[in-house]
Design a protein around this motif. Structure first.
Motif, mmCIF file in Angstrom:
data_model
loop_
_atom_site.group_PDB
_atom_site.id
_atom_site.type_symbol
_atom_site.label_atom_id
_atom_site.label_comp_id
_atom_site.label_asym_id
_atom_site.label_seq_id
_atom_site.Cartn_x
_atom_site.Cartn_y
_atom_site.Cartn_z
ATOM 1 N N ALA A 5 0.843 -1.199 0.000
ATOM 2 C CA ALA A 5 0.000 0.000 0.000
ATOM 3 C C ALA A 5 0.877 1.247 0.000
ATOM 4 O O ALA A 5 0.573 2.236 -0.683
ATOM 5 C CB ALA A 5 -0.925 -0.023 1.207
ATOM 6 N N SER A 6 1.981 1.195 0.734
ATOM 7 C CA SER A 6 2.818 2.397 0.783
ATOM 8 C C SER A 6 3.499 2.639 -0.561
ATOM 9 O O SER A 6 3.708 3.777 -0.969
ATOM 10 C CB SER A 6 3.820 2.326 1.932
ATOM 11 O OG SER A 6 4.908 1.540 1.560
ATOM 12 N N LYS A 9 0.938 4.277 -2.737
ATOM 13 C CA LYS A 9 0.744 5.672 -2.309
ATOM 14 C C LYS A 9 1.899 6.527 -2.868
ATOM 15 O O LYS A 9 1.696 7.634 -3.361
ATOM 16 C CB LYS A 9 0.718 5.719 -0.779
ATOM 17 C CG LYS A 9 0.386 7.071 -0.232
ATOM 18 C CD LYS A 9 -0.090 6.990 1.215
ATOM 19 C CE LYS A 9 -0.240 8.380 1.793
ATOM 20 N NZ LYS A 9 0.965 8.858 2.456
ATOM 21 N N GLU A 10 3.096 5.955 -2.802
ATOM 22 C CA GLU A 10 4.266 6.664 -3.309
ATOM 23 C C GLU A 10 4.108 6.960 -4.806
ATOM 24 O O GLU A 10 4.433 8.042 -5.283
ATOM 25 C CB GLU A 10 5.504 5.801 -3.065
ATOM 26 C CG GLU A 10 6.784 6.576 -2.950
ATOM 27 C CD GLU A 10 7.950 5.678 -2.521
ATOM 28 O OE1 GLU A 10 9.067 6.010 -2.851
ATOM 29 O OE2 GLU A 10 7.720 4.623 -1.884
ATOM 30 N N GLU A 12 1.318 7.350 -6.409
ATOM 31 C CA GLU A 12 0.344 8.437 -6.557
ATOM 32 C C GLU A 12 1.031 9.783 -6.327
ATOM 33 O O GLU A 12 0.863 10.729 -7.089
ATOM 34 C CB GLU A 12 -0.814 8.285 -5.547
ATOM 35 C CG GLU A 12 -1.746 7.132 -5.841
ATOM 36 C CD GLU A 12 -2.346 7.177 -7.239
ATOM 37 O OE1 GLU A 12 -2.865 8.224 -7.652
ATOM 38 O OE2 GLU A 12 -2.256 6.143 -7.937
ATOM 39 N N GLU A 13 1.841 9.851 -5.265
ATOM 40 C CA GLU A 13 2.495 11.123 -4.932
ATOM 41 C C GLU A 13 3.482 11.533 -6.022
ATOM 42 O O GLU A 13 3.512 12.682 -6.447
ATOM 43 C CB GLU A 13 3.227 10.999 -3.593
ATOM 44 C CG GLU A 13 2.255 11.033 -2.425
ATOM 45 C CD GLU A 13 2.891 10.568 -1.104
ATOM 46 O OE1 GLU A 13 2.140 10.472 -0.135
ATOM 47 O OE2 GLU A 13 4.114 10.285 -1.083
#
Ligand code: AMP
Length: 569
Positions: A5-6, A9-10, A12-13
């Motif tokens: 998940a991280s 998320k990375e 996406e960022e």
């Protein structure tokens, strides 16, 4: 938050802040490198973006080669890079000619690990349960060599596998122990990969390699070695010719003891006449295949689909020895729709518009236009500045603010006997059409390359094809009608300039297909490996112009067929 998940998320960022990350990246690279001998000439120590765009020239390998070679020969890294150079990567370079070497350091391996982790996270989002099982990963290494200055020189995959980043890679859940991957004998390594994969068949949820061609080779290898593999499983004893000791010991431990039932079960599948769906039959819990299958690798898609019963084929990323570019965020899309979303914290990317008539327009990553064709220019951390990649990409869309590109072709992979140019893309499209004709007569195309024969008058295209019967151990029966039809279908798919020169002015002669013996493309690979290419990064050259390589092919020609009519214009 889980690691997967991280990672998502990375992603996406990173893709949401592409412009800022790219600007910061250029500033960081220039601050570290503005005083290198290479850049000082253009920037006089400045790290200003405008000055960079105005003064630093677009470069090719020939431009940077003298600098790279000086560092390889022992001069200090700061000739090209502010950060120390610790490794040299050997690019396969087989599509462009001679192997090239690229300076690098640990950041490259960090990026490699990041791309692998990102690909795992992306596929996990779409396919359930892939984290719970194991992957048969056909990854191997070649013997390291060193530069005159004593730094390691090896293909990217070998260098990565030998780095600490690989040892510590958290997502690594492979059926093969590291000893098999690190075994530098490609035959022993392939055999052991298959043995480990078969023994743990119930646990296998995916199969992978860097490039799709390796998987096709793995299945061919299985076809010639399954009896021996079964015998090893039946006796619980690894074949004597596996002489690499650490490989042998680690594989013996996995093999455990004799397993009669498993050996019988594998034998029952392999003995069948048709190997259609063999991958899903041998590995019943497999959910997807991960392998680069765009560009010239696309010629292997039909074969893999046949062997895997159309299992999902995930082409994970676009990467090179120079840098990592982008990931495929839509892993289940159709092969023809695959695009790669550029990841902006890898290198500083610019794009040279590929459009005749327009002066060398260069734009930033976020300024590319949908539908346009570009050649990427790379400014990396290790001494490449505005370096032309030689790949042609087309913009297909944006993911957040990061553009997505389809890989179109290698720029220099063109065949031509007159003024026409037939690109890699044209050839692959033509092959796809011909594959349908072959299929209807029970044949598959296993290997392909071509060359322009201008010794005849008029010159003509020669395609070397290695064919295989769809039925196992089936004999390749060459039907003249089918093969001539293939020649015609290929010509018919070419562009209008080819057809005009061929049909109207007779400046191109009938296209010829030379069918070569089985195993020819393996011999070709062995030749390139002996010249320094790595097995796992190897890509058969689409076009050939080296007399040594032509001699290997000519030696194996079984039959020749010519197109018997001019293609309609
Ligand atoms: P190497 O540096 O030897 O690994 O070769 C890098 C080259 O492989 C790139 O410049 C591309 O031409 C090709 N390549 C890498 N990734 C892909 C991909 N996803 N699709 C098509 N070609 C690729």
């Amino acid at each position: 938050m889980s690691t997967l998940a991280s990672k998502l998320k990375e992603l996406e960022e990173l893709t949401s802040n592409a412009k800022k990350i790219q600007d910061d990246m250029l500033e960081e690279i220039l601050k570290a490198n503005a005083n290198t001998e290479y850049l000082r000439r253009f920037l006089h120590g400045s790290s200003d973006k405008k000055l960079f765009q105005k003064n630093v020239p677009v470069s090719s390998y020939e431009d940077v080669k003298p600098y790279i070679e000086r560092v390889a020969n022992g001069e200090p890294s700061y000739i090209i890079s502010g950060e120390p150079i610790t490794n040299f990567l050997l690019s396969t370079g087989t599509s462009g000619g001679k192997p090239k070497i690229y300076p690098t350091n640990n950041k490259y391996f960090e990026d490699f690990a990041f791309f692998l982790a990102l690909s795992s996270a992306i596929i996990s989002k779409y396919v359930d349960g892939v984290q719970e099982g194991k992957m048969i990963m056909f990854l191997n290494t070649i013997m390291l060599s060193t530069t005159p200055s004593g730094l390691d020189l090896a293909p990217a995959t070998t260098s990565y596998a030998m780095s600490d980043y690989f040892k510590k890679q958290p997502s690594k859940c492979y059926t093969s122990p590291d000893e098999v991957i690190l075994c530098v004998d490609s035959k022993q390594s392939m055999y052991c990969h298959l043995l480990c994969g078969l023994v743990q068949r119930e646990e296998v949820v995916s199969m992978a390699s860097s490039f799709a061609s390796t998987l096709v080779q793995a299945i061919s290898f299985l076809e010639t070695h399954w009896k021996e593999l079964c015998a090893n499983i039946r006796s619980g004893h690894v074949s004597e010719w596996i002489t690499d000791l650490s490989c042998r010991e680690s594989v013996s431990a996995i093999l455990g003891g004799p397993n009669l039932d498993l050996a019988n079960l594998i034998e029952r599948e392999c003995i069948q006449k048709s190997w259609e769906g063999i991958i899903t039959r041998l590995w019943p819990n497999i959910k997807y295949i991960r392998s680069i299958s765009t560009g010239q690798m696309s010629q292997h898609i039909p074969t893999l689909e046949f062997y895997s019963n159309n299992l999902h084929l995930f082409s994970p990323y676009y990467a090179a020895s120079e840098t990592f570019f982008g990931v495929n965020v839509n892993p289940l899309c159709k092969p023809q729709d695959i695009s790669y979303t550029f990841v902006p914290n890898m290198s500083y990317f610019e794009f040279l518009l590929v459009d005749e008539g327009i002066n060398e327009e260069i734009v930033d990553l976020v300024d590319v236009k949908i539908g346009c064709y570009y050649e990427p220019l790379v400014t990396n951390h290790f001494g490449l500045y505005r370096y032309k990649m030689g790949d042609i990409l087309q913009v297909t869309g944006f993911y957040n603010s990061a553009p997505q590109f389809k890989f179109v072709r290698r720029k220099n992979a063109v065949i031509s006997v007159q003024v026409e140019t037939t690109t890699e893309e044209d050839l692959l499209k033509a092959l796809n059409h011909a594959a349908h004709v072959l299929e209807s007569s029970g044949l598959m195309l296993m290997g392909f390359t071509c060359y322009s024969d201008i010794s005849t008058n008029p010159g003509h295209y020669v395609l070397y094809w290695e064919l295989k019967a769809k039925k196992t151990n089936g004999i390749v029966k060459l039907d003249n009608k089918v093969m001539v039809e293939c020649c015609c279908v290929v010509e018919d798919s070419f562009n209008v300039i080819y057809k005009t020169l061929r049909s109207k002015s007779g400046q191109i002669g009938p296209l010829e297909i030379r069918v070569v013996q089985q195993g020819t493309f393996d011999s070709l690979m062995e030749y390139f490996i002996s010249k320094g290419a790595s097995a796992s990064q190897y890509k058969a050259p689409v076009c050939i112009n080296s007399p040594a390589v032509l001699a290997i092919l000519e030696d194996k020609v079984l039959a020749r067929f010519f197109s018997d009519k001019s293609p309609p214009v």
